[in-house]
Each structure stands twice: as structure tokens, then as C-alpha cells.
Design a protein around this motif. Sequence first.
Motif, PDB file in Angstrom:
ATOM      1  N   GLY A 221       0.814  -1.211   0.000  1.00 17.96           N
ATOM      2  CA  GLY A 221       0.000   0.000   0.000  1.00 17.96           C
ATOM      3  C   GLY A 221       0.845   1.258   0.000  1.00 17.96           C
ATOM      4  N   ARG A 222       0.300   2.346  -0.519  1.00 15.30           N
ATOM      5  CA  ARG A 222       1.062   3.584  -0.696  1.00 15.30           C
ATOM      6  C   ARG A 222       1.044   4.490   0.529  1.00 15.30           C
ATOM      7  NH1 ARG A 222       3.873   7.272  -0.990  1.00 15.30           N
ATOM      8  NH2 ARG A 222       4.639   8.420  -2.828  1.00 15.30           N
ATOM      9  N   ARG A 223       0.045   4.352   1.394  1.00 12.22           N
ATOM     10  CA  ARG A 223      -0.052   5.284   2.522  1.00 12.22           C
ATOM     11  C   ARG A 223       1.114   5.097   3.486  1.00 12.22           C
ATOM     12  NH1 ARG A 223      -5.450   5.533   5.586  1.00 12.22           N
ATOM     13  NH2 ARG A 223      -4.528   7.528   6.200  1.00 12.22           N
ATOM     14  N   PHE A 224       1.579   6.220   4.032  1.00 15.76           N
ATOM     15  CA  PHE A 224       2.698   6.260   4.981  1.00 15.76           C
ATOM     16  C   PHE A 224       4.016   5.804   4.353  1.00 15.76           C
ATOM     17  CE2 PHE A 224      -1.061   6.149   7.611  1.00 15.76           C
ATOM     18  CZ  PHE A 224      -0.795   7.141   8.529  1.00 15.76           C
ATOM     19  N   LEU A 225       4.093   5.902   3.032  1.00 16.34           N
ATOM     20  CA  LEU A 225       5.359   5.641   2.350  1.00 16.34           C
ATOM     21  C   LEU A 225       5.895   6.945   1.761  1.00 16.34           C
ATOM     22  CD1 LEU A 225       5.121   2.237   0.403  1.00 16.34           C
ATOM     23  CD2 LEU A 225       6.557   2.818   2.369  1.00 16.34           C
ATOM     24  N   ASP A 226       5.830   8.007   2.538  1.00 19.23           N
ATOM     25  CA  ASP A 226       6.338   9.302   2.102  1.00 19.23           C
ATOM     26  C   ASP A 226       7.611   9.621   2.871  1.00 19.23           C
ATOM     27  OD1 ASP A 226       4.259   9.983   0.238  1.00 19.23           O
ATOM     28  OD2 ASP A 226       2.963  10.296   1.968  1.00 19.23           O
ATOM     29  N   ALA A 227       8.722   9.610   2.160  1.00 19.05           N
ATOM     30  CA  ALA A 227      10.008   9.916   2.797  1.00 19.05           C
ATOM     31  C   ALA A 227      10.060  11.393   3.173  1.00 19.05           C
ATOM     32  CB  ALA A 227      11.150   9.572   1.854  1.00 19.05           C
ATOM     33  N   GLY A 228      10.852  11.689   4.178  1.00 18.65           N
ATOM     34  CA  GLY A 228      10.970  13.087   4.580  1.00 18.65           C
ATOM     35  C   GLY A 228      11.782  13.232   5.847  1.00 18.65           C
ATOM     36  N   VAL A 229      11.252  14.050   6.751  1.00 20.80           N
ATOM     37  CA  VAL A 229      11.988  14.372   7.973  1.00 20.80           C
ATOM     38  C   VAL A 229      11.593  13.447   9.127  1.00 20.80           C
ATOM     39  CG1 VAL A 229      10.361  16.112   8.811  1.00 20.80           C
ATOM     40  CG2 VAL A 229      12.820  16.371   9.292  1.00 20.80           C
ATOM     41  N   GLY A 230      10.714  12.476   8.851  1.00 17.92           N
ATOM     42  CA  GLY A 230      10.370  11.485   9.861  1.00 17.92           C
ATOM     43  C   GLY A 230       9.092  11.798  10.617  1.00 17.92           C
ATOM     44  N   PHE A 231       8.743  10.907  11.526  1.00 15.14           N
ATOM     45  CA  PHE A 231       7.504  11.050  12.287  1.00 15.14           C
ATOM     46  C   PHE A 231       7.772  11.710  13.633  1.00 15.14           C
ATOM     47  CE2 PHE A 231       9.115   6.710  13.071  1.00 15.14           C
ATOM     48  CZ  PHE A 231       9.240   6.710  14.449  1.00 15.14           C
ATOM     49  N   GLY A 232       6.709  12.231  14.224  1.00 17.13           N
ATOM     50  CA  GLY A 232       6.790  12.864  15.532  1.00 17.13           C
ATOM     51  C   GLY A 232       5.435  12.854  16.191  1.00 17.13           C
ATOM     52  N   GLY A 233       5.170  13.825  17.053  1.00 16.15           N
ATOM     53  CA  GLY A 233       3.894  13.902  17.737  1.00 16.15           C
ATOM     54  C   GLY A 233       3.934  13.266  19.106  1.00 16.15           C
ATOM     55  N   GLY A 234       2.774  13.249  19.751  1.00  8.90           N
ATOM     56  CA  GLY A 234       2.696  12.765  21.112  1.00  8.90           C
ATOM     57  C   GLY A 234       2.509  11.268  21.245  1.00  8.90           C
ATOM     58  N   CYS A 235       2.414  10.530  20.122  1.00  3.19           N
ATOM     59  CA  CYS A 235       2.109   9.099  20.214  1.00  3.19           C
ATOM     60  C   CYS A 235       3.220   8.204  19.680  1.00  3.19           C
ATOM     61  CB  CYS A 235       0.804   8.798  19.476  1.00  3.19           C
ATOM     62  SG  CYS A 235      -0.656   9.515  20.261  1.00  3.19           S
ATOM     63  N   LEU A 236       3.505   8.271  18.374  1.00  2.00           N
ATOM     64  CA  LEU A 236       4.402   7.293  17.770  1.00  2.00           C
ATOM     65  C   LEU A 236       5.762   7.199  18.446  1.00  2.00           C
ATOM     66  CD1 LEU A 236       2.194   7.092  15.585  1.00  2.00           C
ATOM     67  CD2 LEU A 236       4.012   7.012  13.876  1.00  2.00           C
ATOM     68  N   PRO A 237       6.472   8.306  18.671  1.00  2.00           N
ATOM     69  CA  PRO A 237       7.800   8.169  19.271  1.00  2.00           C
ATOM     70  C   PRO A 237       7.777   7.514  20.651  1.00  2.00           C
ATOM     71  CG  PRO A 237       7.556  10.337  18.278  1.00  2.00           C
ATOM     72  CD  PRO A 237       6.194   9.704  18.309  1.00  2.00           C
ATOM     73  N   LYS A 238       6.915   7.992  21.540  1.00  3.83           N
ATOM     74  CA  LYS A 238       6.898   7.438  22.903  1.00  3.83           C
ATOM     75  C   LYS A 238       6.359   6.014  22.904  1.00  3.83           C
ATOM     76  CE  LYS A 238       2.338   8.791  24.690  1.00  3.83           C
ATOM     77  NZ  LYS A 238       1.892   7.418  25.025  1.00  3.83           N
ATOM     78  N   ASP A 239       5.411   5.714  22.010  1.00  4.34           N
ATOM     79  CA  ASP A 239       4.806   4.385  22.025  1.00  4.34           C
ATOM     80  C   ASP A 239       5.766   3.308  21.542  1.00  4.34           C
ATOM     81  OD1 ASP A 239       2.531   5.522  23.011  1.00  4.34           O
ATOM     82  OD2 ASP A 239       1.340   5.323  21.178  1.00  4.34           O
ATOM     83  N   ILE A 240       6.582   3.612  20.519  1.00  3.30           N
ATOM     84  CA  ILE A 240       7.511   2.576  20.075  1.00  3.30           C
ATOM     85  C   ILE A 240       8.608   2.366  21.114  1.00  3.30           C
ATOM     86  CG2 ILE A 240       7.048   2.930  17.625  1.00  3.30           C
ATOM     87  CD1 ILE A 240       9.770   4.350  17.440  1.00  3.30           C
ATOM     88  N   ARG A 241       8.981   3.424  21.824  1.00  5.92           N
ATOM     89  CA  ARG A 241       9.991   3.269  22.882  1.00  5.92           C
ATOM     90  C   ARG A 241       9.436   2.459  24.052  1.00  5.92           C
ATOM     91  NH1 ARG A 241      11.064   9.641  22.141  1.00  5.92           N
ATOM     92  NH2 ARG A 241      12.139   9.479  20.134  1.00  5.92           N
ATOM     93  N   ALA A 242       8.188   2.758  24.427  1.00  7.74           N
ATOM     94  CA  ALA A 242       7.572   2.017  25.528  1.00  7.74           C
ATOM     95  C   ALA A 242       7.368   0.556  25.152  1.00  7.74           C
ATOM     96  CB  ALA A 242       6.240   2.653  25.913  1.00  7.74           C
ATOM     97  N   LEU A 243       6.974   0.298  23.891  1.00  8.98           N
ATOM     98  CA  LEU A 243       6.785  -1.079  23.458  1.00  8.98           C
ATOM     99  C   LEU A 243       8.115  -1.824  23.442  1.00  8.98           C
ATOM    100  CD1 LEU A 243       4.844  -3.241  22.457  1.00  8.98           C
ATOM    101  CD2 LEU A 243       5.173  -2.379  20.124  1.00  8.98           C
ATOM    102  N   GLY A 244       9.178  -1.156  23.031  1.00 12.47           N
ATOM    103  CA  GLY A 244      10.496  -1.769  23.059  1.00 12.47           C
ATOM    104  C   GLY A 244      10.937  -2.096  24.470  1.00 12.47           C
ATOM    105  N   ALA A 245      10.687  -1.166  25.392  1.00  5.50           N
ATOM    106  CA  ALA A 245      11.046  -1.411  26.786  1.00  5.50           C
ATOM    107  C   ALA A 245      10.258  -2.577  27.363  1.00  5.50           C
ATOM    108  CB  ALA A 245      10.796  -0.146  27.621  1.00  5.50           C
ATOM    109  N   ARG A 246       8.982  -2.657  27.016  1.00 10.07           N
ATOM    110  CA  ARG A 246       8.155  -3.761  27.504  1.00 10.07           C
ATOM    111  C   ARG A 246       8.594  -5.079  26.869  1.00 10.07           C
ATOM    112  NH1 ARG A 246       6.168  -6.150  31.539  1.00 10.07           N
ATOM    113  NH2 ARG A 246       4.030  -6.934  31.403  1.00 10.07           N
TER     114      ARG A 246
END
Length: 466
Positions: free
Chosen positions: A250-275
Motif C-alpha cells: 500500500g502507498r499510505r505512509f510511504l512518504d520519505a521526509g523528515v520522519g515522524f513525531g507527535g505525542g504518540c508514535l515516538p513514545k509508544d515505540i519506545r515504551a513497546l520496546g522497553a516492555r
Amino acid sequence: MRISVIGTGYLGATHAACLASLGFEVVGIDTSADKVAALSRGELPFREPGLPAMLAAGLASGRLRFSTGLSAAADCDVHFICVGTPQSRTGLSADLTAVFGVARGLGDIIERDCLIVGKSTVPVGTAAAIADVVRSTCAGHEVAVAWNPEFLREGHAVADTLRPDRLVFGVEHRDGSAVPLLRQVYAEALASGVPLHITDLPTAELAKTAANAFLATKISFINAMAELSDLAGADVVALADVLGDDTRIGRRFLDAGVGFGGGCLPKDIRALGARALELGAPATARLLGEVDDINQQARTRVVDAVLARLRAVDGNRVAVLGATFKPMSDDVRDSPALAVAGRLLGRGCDLRVFDPEGARNARAQRPDLTFAASIDAALADADVVVHLTEWPQFREIDPAAAAGRVRHPILVDARNTLDQVRWRAAGWTVQGVGRGACAPAAGVAVAGWLMQDPVPATSSDDLARR
């Protein structure tokens, strides 16, 4: 049915107003007196299309009210926990202080049989622990615990609450009271055909973090391909189009650039990794760590690209277009745009930052940055223009007119959403992300990397080491 929504941040305020619009009697509860007072006046502390009118209607109808006291929820049938779970200050795991504080508080004030529903994003295993806390302090009443993860997109939160693309009910017992009560709460959405998944508690807890981790992985993957595209002289946009036609991808979320941010994705992947580490899954933790690292590298590559262009013209004035982590929002939490601007400032650049909606929040977070009142003011005498948030206003810029305002017509399009052909036709030197097929002149660093001839590998092991 009387419903409490505990925590009135972005998630809670939206959920409370939407439930009131469906006809429920709702009380929103928060420890912040200022937030409660503002919401009671119909004032939102964040931007979200459609929500101000819904909040005002709920208040006017009397079905929606706000309070600072948890005791206001004592006679409610359903309690939604919507408090924040930020990244811990001492590590990568989620800080669950507020969640367990609510659980203990509810155990103290519950006056009737009820359902407690978690919506906060939490590590797997949290719901069972909350059930134990509540039941240890609440005697004489039957309390069911369920988890109902949210999948809100900023800028679309009202629609995502009223007509989500799926509903997840994580419950302790499928034949208990939780499912019928949740079906009542979401009756309108279910009647419209919204898919429902009834799961156990751990699966529901994983549903949100797994979804965010997958999106983050997809974004980091295409940014990794952008780096290869720059080095190999390929075009990552064309590559993403090819990949997007594969129905498995699928094409969605396949846009290269400066990366993701916000209040969810960064903290959630870190918390999931820690868990994952806590549960004994180190390979999963490493995967998520690499996703996070690639995301941070995407920011670094944009900074390097801007600095390389400045060195080429012996300048230091940079016009920064965008400060929020995404358009149609004033949210600057973990914003790639703001991070890039801060790093450029730290490298001695003279910045002028413009964002249509996020300047107030960005200024509060980075008071050391200079914010322009308009696009024209940001462009004035710039040596390099860097496009960091894909606001529609930036696509409407006339590149020919803009060329007359800057000192050097150089554009780093870190979102690959501007019409680069049009900008080049107007005399601009344009560099995108992963647009190696449209690379700048030889000898100029491309997003932090210099083009080099590949060294042939003699074996797959050799290639892996390289």
C-alpha cells in the motif's frame, strides 16, 4: 447512562464531547483547575476541527460538564480512563503514574456496580494490574474492567471517535457485563457497520501500540530507502509509487521526509520496546530501536543538507516553513520540524520560523527561536528555505515571487510535497529527500552524504559487514 471521562487532554476532551453529542450524561474530570475552567467556558487548549462546536453544544444541552473532583464520578455507570502516559524521565518505558492514580481514586469513590474502561495507551499487562488495584480498595460492588484503545488521528479526531475504522473491546470475560455496556456506548457506530473486535485484555492493550509501531516502521523504512536513493541516484518518490501498487504494502505512509513525531508514535515505540525487553523479546526491542534511530537520522540528514547548502553560498539565514509535527494541528510534541530548527540554531544559523497554527506552542517550547508573522517575513533575505511541515499554504507559494524575496533561491524540501519542477523552473536550486535522480551538482553533500563509488563485495558476509 452516566459516563465519566477522567483526563481531559486531547483524547479525553474529544471523547467527552463526542459522548455528550450521542445523548449520554458526561462528566469530564481533570486535576488541572485551569483546564477544567477553560473547558467549562467552551475553550479548547488545542486545535481540532469540529470539536469547538461539539463542546459548546454539549455544555449548552447540560449533558456535558467538567469537574476537578473525582467524587463527581461516584454515581457513573461507566468510567473512561483517558489520562496521559508520557515517556518516563528515567528511561524509555511509559510513565503510568496517572493511570494508577486514577485506579486508586476510583476504588475509593465508587458507589455502585460499574465498568472501568481504559483508553490510555499502556504497556501490555497494565489492565490486569489496574483491576487488582481497584478491587483491592472497592468493597461491596461489582467492578468490570475493559480496555478500549483509541485510534485517533489529529485533525480527524471527531470523525475517528464517532465513526472509527474499527472498535476493540478488550474484556476479562466475554460473557460478563462489559461487552453489553460497551455496545450501548458505541451503539450508533456499531449500527453503522463499524467492525468490532472482542479480545482479551492483553490483545487490546497491544492493539494500539502495535498499530503505532507498524506505522512508525513503515515510515522509517521509506526513509531508509530515501538514504539509499540519494546515494545511488534513485528517486524515492517513484520507488514509493512502485511499492504502493503492491496490495500487500500500500502507498499510505510511504512518504520519505523528515520522519515522524507527535505525542504518540515516538513514545509508544519506545515504551513497546522497553516492555518487549521486560517480557524477554530482545529481537523485537532491537527492531523498534532501529526504527527510532532511523527516524532520528532522518532529522539529522535534513540538518546536514541545509548546512551543506549554506556552506556553498557562505550564508547563515534560514527560512523554516513549519513547526508542528503535521499539518492541520498546533501540536509540536516531538516535532521533527521543531527539532530540525533547534539543531540549525545550535549550529549558528539565523532562523526565521513560520507556522500557520503552531507558533504559540512552538514559542513556548523553544523561546530561543525567532518566529515570523508571515511566509513573506520568513523568506526575507534567506540563504536557504527548508520546508518541514506540509501545510497547504506552502504549496500555494508562488516560487517566482518568492525568489525575489530571498538572498539565494535554494530550497530543501524535506517533505517532498512541493512542486519541485515548478520551483526549479522559477530559478530555484531544489533538493528533496531521497530524490537522488534529481541530485544537486557534483561535490555538494546530498542530505549529509557525499556520492561515492560503491566498493564491490566479494560475498554476502562481506556485504553484511560493510
